[in-house]
Motif scaffolding. Sequence first.
Motif, PDB file in Angstrom:
ATOM      1  N   HIS A 283      21.828   4.095  56.475  1.00  0.00           N
ATOM      2  CA  HIS A 283      21.815   2.887  55.589  1.00  0.00           C
ATOM      3  C   HIS A 283      20.189   2.664  54.804  1.00  0.00           C
ATOM      4  O   HIS A 283      19.218   2.769  55.836  1.00  0.00           O
ATOM      5  CB  HIS A 283      22.099   1.401  56.215  1.00  0.00           C
ATOM      6  N   PRO A 284      20.237   2.473  53.702  1.00  0.00           N
ATOM      7  CA  PRO A 284      18.812   2.474  53.113  1.00  0.00           C
ATOM      8  C   PRO A 284      17.921   1.233  53.422  1.00  0.00           C
ATOM      9  O   PRO A 284      16.543   1.624  53.250  1.00  0.00           O
ATOM     10  CB  PRO A 284      19.012   2.599  51.462  1.00  0.00           C
ATOM     11  N   ILE A 285      18.474   0.116  53.939  1.00  0.00           N
ATOM     12  CA  ILE A 285      17.640  -0.889  54.163  1.00  0.00           C
ATOM     13  C   ILE A 285      17.062  -0.689  55.467  1.00  0.00           C
ATOM     14  O   ILE A 285      15.889  -1.142  55.969  1.00  0.00           O
ATOM     15  CB  ILE A 285      18.371  -2.246  54.295  1.00  0.00           C
ATOM     16  N   VAL A 286      17.372   0.414  56.518  1.00  0.00           N
ATOM     17  CA  VAL A 286      16.878   0.515  57.586  1.00  0.00           C
ATOM     18  C   VAL A 286      15.400   1.377  57.489  1.00  0.00           C
ATOM     19  O   VAL A 286      15.653   2.691  56.994  1.00  0.00           O
ATOM     20  CB  VAL A 286      17.874   1.088  58.810  1.00  0.00           C
ATOM     21  N   LYS A 287      14.625   0.950  58.151  1.00  0.00           N
ATOM     22  CA  LYS A 287      13.206   1.988  58.187  1.00  0.00           C
ATOM     23  C   LYS A 287      13.050   2.556  59.517  1.00  0.00           C
ATOM     24  O   LYS A 287      12.753   3.885  59.322  1.00  0.00           O
ATOM     25  CB  LYS A 287      12.038   0.953  58.092  1.00  0.00           C
ATOM     26  N   SER A 288      13.381   2.134  60.557  1.00  0.00           N
ATOM     27  CA  SER A 288      13.264   2.947  61.983  1.00  0.00           C
ATOM     28  C   SER A 288      14.285   2.444  63.051  1.00  0.00           C
ATOM     29  O   SER A 288      14.672   1.146  62.957  1.00  0.00           O
ATOM     30  CB  SER A 288      12.043   2.845  62.282  1.00  0.00           C
ATOM     31  N   ILE A 289      14.545   3.163  63.934  1.00  0.00           N
ATOM     32  CA  ILE A 289      15.266   2.774  65.123  1.00  0.00           C
ATOM     33  C   ILE A 289      14.841   3.504  66.162  1.00  0.00           C
ATOM     34  O   ILE A 289      14.523   4.848  66.325  1.00  0.00           O
ATOM     35  CB  ILE A 289      16.774   2.959  64.878  1.00  0.00           C
ATOM     36  N   ASP A 290      14.455   2.883  67.432  1.00  0.00           N
ATOM     37  CA  ASP A 290      13.938   3.437  68.699  1.00  0.00           C
ATOM     38  C   ASP A 290      14.187   2.734  69.696  1.00  0.00           C
ATOM     39  O   ASP A 290      14.702   1.379  69.666  1.00  0.00           O
ATOM     40  CB  ASP A 290      12.187   3.498  68.533  1.00  0.00           C
ATOM     41  N   ILE A 291      14.032   3.160  71.043  1.00  0.00           N
ATOM     42  CA  ILE A 291      14.511   2.420  71.992  1.00  0.00           C
ATOM     43  C   ILE A 291      13.519   1.582  72.539  1.00  0.00           C
ATOM     44  O   ILE A 291      12.047   1.783  72.265  1.00  0.00           O
ATOM     45  CB  ILE A 291      14.739   3.461  73.223  1.00  0.00           C
ATOM     46  N   VAL A 292      13.949   0.311  73.080  1.00  0.00           N
ATOM     47  CA  VAL A 292      12.581  -0.656  73.426  1.00  0.00           C
ATOM     48  C   VAL A 292      12.148  -0.080  74.614  1.00  0.00           C
ATOM     49  O   VAL A 292      12.858   0.126  75.896  1.00  0.00           O
ATOM     50  CB  VAL A 292      13.138  -1.954  73.703  1.00  0.00           C
ATOM     51  N   PRO A 293      10.896   0.028  74.848  1.00  0.00           N
ATOM     52  CA  PRO A 293      10.528   0.639  76.058  1.00  0.00           C
ATOM     53  C   PRO A 293      10.094  -0.259  77.095  1.00  0.00           C
ATOM     54  O   PRO A 293      10.206  -1.534  77.187  1.00  0.00           O
ATOM     55  CB  PRO A 293       8.918   1.064  75.506  1.00  0.00           C
ATOM     56  N   ILE A 294       9.938   0.256  78.553  1.00  0.00           N
ATOM     57  CA  ILE A 294       9.751  -0.374  79.616  1.00  0.00           C
ATOM     58  C   ILE A 294       8.457  -0.400  79.824  1.00  0.00           C
ATOM     59  O   ILE A 294       7.832   0.740  80.205  1.00  0.00           O
ATOM     60  CB  ILE A 294      10.726   0.280  80.883  1.00  0.00           C
ATOM     61  N   ILE A 433       3.204   2.394  78.875  1.00  0.00           N
ATOM     62  CA  ILE A 433       4.657   3.001  78.568  1.00  0.00           C
ATOM     63  C   ILE A 433       4.514   4.423  78.705  1.00  0.00           C
ATOM     64  O   ILE A 433       4.172   5.210  78.161  1.00  0.00           O
ATOM     65  CB  ILE A 433       5.279   2.539  77.207  1.00  0.00           C
ATOM     66  N   ARG A 434       4.985   5.221  79.907  1.00  0.00           N
ATOM     67  CA  ARG A 434       4.979   6.346  80.285  1.00  0.00           C
ATOM     68  C   ARG A 434       5.913   7.479  79.561  1.00  0.00           C
ATOM     69  O   ARG A 434       7.004   7.618  80.449  1.00  0.00           O
ATOM     70  CB  ARG A 434       5.119   6.406  81.959  1.00  0.00           C
ATOM     71  N   CYS A 435       5.526   7.562  78.468  1.00  0.00           N
ATOM     72  CA  CYS A 435       6.158   8.523  77.593  1.00  0.00           C
ATOM     73  C   CYS A 435       5.635   9.171  76.650  1.00  0.00           C
ATOM     74  O   CYS A 435       4.680   8.561  76.063  1.00  0.00           O
ATOM     75  CB  CYS A 435       7.791   7.789  76.833  1.00  0.00           C
ATOM     76  N   THR A 436       5.875  10.580  76.290  1.00  0.00           N
ATOM     77  CA  THR A 436       5.007  11.122  75.322  1.00  0.00           C
ATOM     78  C   THR A 436       4.960  10.472  74.333  1.00  0.00           C
ATOM     79  O   THR A 436       6.257  10.215  73.736  1.00  0.00           O
ATOM     80  CB  THR A 436       5.438  12.701  75.259  1.00  0.00           C
ATOM     81  N   ARG A 437       3.700  10.427  73.411  1.00  0.00           N
ATOM     82  CA  ARG A 437       3.991   9.918  72.053  1.00  0.00           C
ATOM     83  C   ARG A 437       3.297  10.912  71.099  1.00  0.00           C
ATOM     84  O   ARG A 437       2.218  11.648  71.673  1.00  0.00           O
ATOM     85  CB  ARG A 437       3.324   8.289  71.919  1.00  0.00           C
ATOM     86  N   LEU A 438       3.398  10.731  69.849  1.00  0.00           N
ATOM     87  CA  LEU A 438       2.820  11.583  68.853  1.00  0.00           C
ATOM     88  C   LEU A 438       1.482  10.757  68.314  1.00  0.00           C
ATOM     89  O   LEU A 438       1.283   9.749  68.646  1.00  0.00           O
ATOM     90  CB  LEU A 438       3.676  11.934  67.702  1.00  0.00           C
ATOM     91  N   SER A 439       0.221  11.686  67.627  1.00  0.00           N
ATOM     92  CA  SER A 439      -0.620  11.027  67.518  1.00  0.00           C
ATOM     93  C   SER A 439      -0.589  10.009  66.199  1.00  0.00           C
ATOM     94  O   SER A 439      -1.329   9.138  66.068  1.00  0.00           O
ATOM     95  CB  SER A 439      -1.870  12.097  67.210  1.00  0.00           C
ATOM     96  N   PHE A 445       4.074  -2.424  71.421  1.00  0.00           N
ATOM     97  CA  PHE A 445       3.078  -3.136  72.310  1.00  0.00           C
ATOM     98  C   PHE A 445       1.362  -3.079  71.906  1.00  0.00           C
ATOM     99  O   PHE A 445       0.841  -3.971  71.977  1.00  0.00           O
ATOM    100  CB  PHE A 445       2.996  -2.288  73.428  1.00  0.00           C
ATOM    101  N   ALA A 446       1.139  -2.116  71.298  1.00  0.00           N
ATOM    102  CA  ALA A 446      -0.505  -1.984  70.686  1.00  0.00           C
ATOM    103  C   ALA A 446      -0.498  -3.004  69.510  1.00  0.00           C
ATOM    104  O   ALA A 446      -1.392  -3.810  69.344  1.00  0.00           O
ATOM    105  CB  ALA A 446      -0.620  -0.558  70.098  1.00  0.00           C
ATOM    106  N   LYS A 447       0.574  -3.247  68.758  1.00  0.00           N
ATOM    107  CA  LYS A 447       0.469  -4.096  67.600  1.00  0.00           C
ATOM    108  C   LYS A 447       0.309  -5.461  68.301  1.00  0.00           C
ATOM    109  O   LYS A 447      -0.255  -6.330  67.414  1.00  0.00           O
ATOM    110  CB  LYS A 447       1.435  -3.926  66.650  1.00  0.00           C
ATOM    111  N   ALA A 448       1.235  -5.805  69.160  1.00  0.00           N
ATOM    112  CA  ALA A 448       1.169  -7.044  69.710  1.00  0.00           C
ATOM    113  C   ALA A 448      -0.190  -7.420  70.314  1.00  0.00           C
ATOM    114  O   ALA A 448      -0.573  -8.486  70.194  1.00  0.00           O
ATOM    115  CB  ALA A 448       2.500  -7.256  70.918  1.00  0.00           C
ATOM    116  N   LEU A 449      -0.712  -6.389  71.175  1.00  0.00           N
ATOM    117  CA  LEU A 449      -2.102  -6.774  71.784  1.00  0.00           C
ATOM    118  C   LEU A 449      -3.225  -6.763  70.634  1.00  0.00           C
ATOM    119  O   LEU A 449      -4.092  -7.404  70.743  1.00  0.00           O
ATOM    120  CB  LEU A 449      -2.297  -5.419  72.601  1.00  0.00           C
TER     121      LEU A 449
END
Length: 822
Positions: A283-294, A433-439, A445-449
């Motif tokens: 669907h074109p209106i969707v920008k991204s989908i990701d799992i909400v982290p713990i 959030i203990r998962c590998t991330r890309l640079s 979480f960072a945006k909220a902080l």
Amino acid sequence: MSNNYMANFPVQVILDSDRYIQEVLPHPGGSRKDFYSGKNELFSSHKEKITTQLDSVSVAFSENQYSSIGYTKVRLITNAWAKSHRPLGKIFTTNNGCTMVGGLRQGEMLVRLSAESASLIKNEIIEHAEDEPRRSPNKEGILMDRPSEWRCEVGTIDSIIPYGAEDKLKINLEDIHSWIEKYGTCQFLIELFDKPIPQQNWDTLMEEEYKLHSSFINGLKTHTGLCIYRSKILSSDTKFILLLTDKEDVTVSLFDSIQHNSTAEVTHDIGKYVSLLEFISGHPIVKSIDIVPIVESNPIPSFNIDGTEELIIPQPSSESDYPTIAVVDTGISAIYAPWIIDDWDNISVNMRDTTHGTFITGLLVNGQLLNSSSVCQDPDGCKIIDLCMLPKKDKFSSVYPNSLDDFLGELNVAIPTILSRTDVRIFNLSMNIRCTRLSSDYGEFAKALDELAVKYNIVFVISAGNLMTSRPEWSDNPIDNITEWNKRDDDIVYMPAESCRNISVGALNPTNNGLTSYSCRGKGSTLTVKPDFVHIGGLGYIDPEIGTGLYSVDNNSNITYNCGTSFSAPLVAKTMALVEKQIEGTVSRETLIALMVQNSHIPSAFNRPEYQTMLKDLIGYGMPTSAHKILNGDQHSINLVFASRIKPKKEMVFEFMWPQCLIRNNKCYGDVKITLVSTPAIDYNYGDEMIRGNLNVTLSQTKGDGTSQYYLKPLYKEEAVREHGEYEWQLINENMKWQPIKVYHKEFKRGTTHYSPWKLRVSREDRDFNVVDNEGIPFTIIMTISDTSLETNVYDEIRQTLVAQGVQIADIQTAARITQRI
């Protein structure tokens, strides 16, 4: 008292920094540039490639079952990253039905357009972007190419590609299955390009707009068991929490945040997820989908920790004025009750394990007693605010059924409540959030902080994160270390340590000051230096004599040892809190951070030439010194602080004389270090280009021929910074352009010719045209001039010279009595 105080040579604040803000002298920006000048055949081929891509976009959008409106990635050639070159004057304009909605990587724009718009632009390029530019004589009669704006803009484009499923999906089915197995739940964060339109207003939309919005809502309703509602994260109206259950009903609430209190019903039916992801990604209106982290505190090491000796916890003294730190963690044992001045208690006792938070508190309150002044540099004692936010790992979903959304919602309530009752400014956040991330990943979480830090004028000190799989231990051989680092691409800082409004901390060994085997390293994003600092975090193994070499207490006040970036972070937080405490009034976030950065050093283990190009990703700006040394220098140097704001088309220019005690034979000697910390506007829609304003600093003299001699070189770089560079990518990669923290340094070992008064300039640049900013970008700049030979009295000479020139200055500890901004 006064004589002893002055003997400490305190940091000096320029009280009238605003006096040096002036109208910027006009400087010609980037002019129209033909990147295919003299390459007409190549341009013809390039134009054909671009028009073919536009044709493909038009076909793909027209064939989309949901709407002919879509989004494209417009990637620019590297030399056309500057805003003056971007194809927004003729090609991607509102007249052509285009809207630039953001970006992804550096030099990559996201453009909203329709199939019809793509076809229109293709035809206009064919008609107006000439294969050969017209030629006409200049003033000297020489024939010159006169390329059209169309040709120039086409030449800036590397590719135009539809924003597709691979761009939207941050996860796969294996991720979903693993998440459900590990946590018993799996929720998704869906981000849309457009905020949803209420159904009662659909009649106001044009046909393709109507199809875009209605097909999304109606498509969601076909997925039984689906529940989607507006996220509390960043109060965004384009982000939504979605989960799938085994129920038959559907809940679609795109305009309200609701509470979903059950996690047991999340479906394990992979077929449902396949169907959902197929719809979402198409669907074109969707920008991204990701799992909400713990969110998790960094785990306690697997080795056995056996405290055998009890510590009698020292009591606070009524005669001491301690710094204050809010510990956002697992809660704190009652053994530290006398030091806890306030708390946030939303987790029941049976859901807590306060071991982690108690160890941190022990370092803050009695770290020097248990360790040494080389590990815990600042005096013992700290007032604590216990923000008990993290339950036991297996209780997280019970306390926060909506995962990170609920956690951040709780944090958004706790912080203003605590601030209404206390004057705390520093928040220790030893959780990741203990998962590998890309640079290039910048998490919610960072945006909220980021938002909380600016809104409430506070600083989060965040652990860089402990690796899920450790590296080999530090070696005395640099080649061995570099070889091991180069093997890893999964060890960059864990979320939310990439936060560019706050600071993060990596960990060093107490025995050799080398990087620990578990500490995450750079970088935070493609822009920022992360971690910002390093400090002692304990060995990543048990030494038979010293354990991990970092000591605190357990819940029963038994002395124990531990390791982790969770425990290096509070050591930096303690220093920053003590600096803040010893300055009267409210010191700005920019000044607090700048003081820490300016007074950090490279640990001895990293003083090897082999590490030079890697230092910023290993240790950031280095290891901070003690609060006392930060605020009080010596007679051989002086620290000058400028704190102000710069509006568009303004700059700060401060002229000063190099101290005579450092001039010999008409040459200037000594050392200068400059730190600039600013808080420019951020728009996360632009990805790697999210920082929308830049402050640049230069230090120069005007030579006899009228040209400027520039002296500063960026931290860990060898080349001096010029005020203007040839290409945007060079300024980004080499001169720290768009970074909110900049550090420059220059030592004049052989001297430099003394021409004229020196000029410190801070200038502003914005990514957008016609920026309206009535407040200006807040900044602090600290300039340290020193005599590396430790022979001359630089402090008194510069201070007396500035006073004689009419510059208003004061000691930083008391400057707030005179000026509003420090």
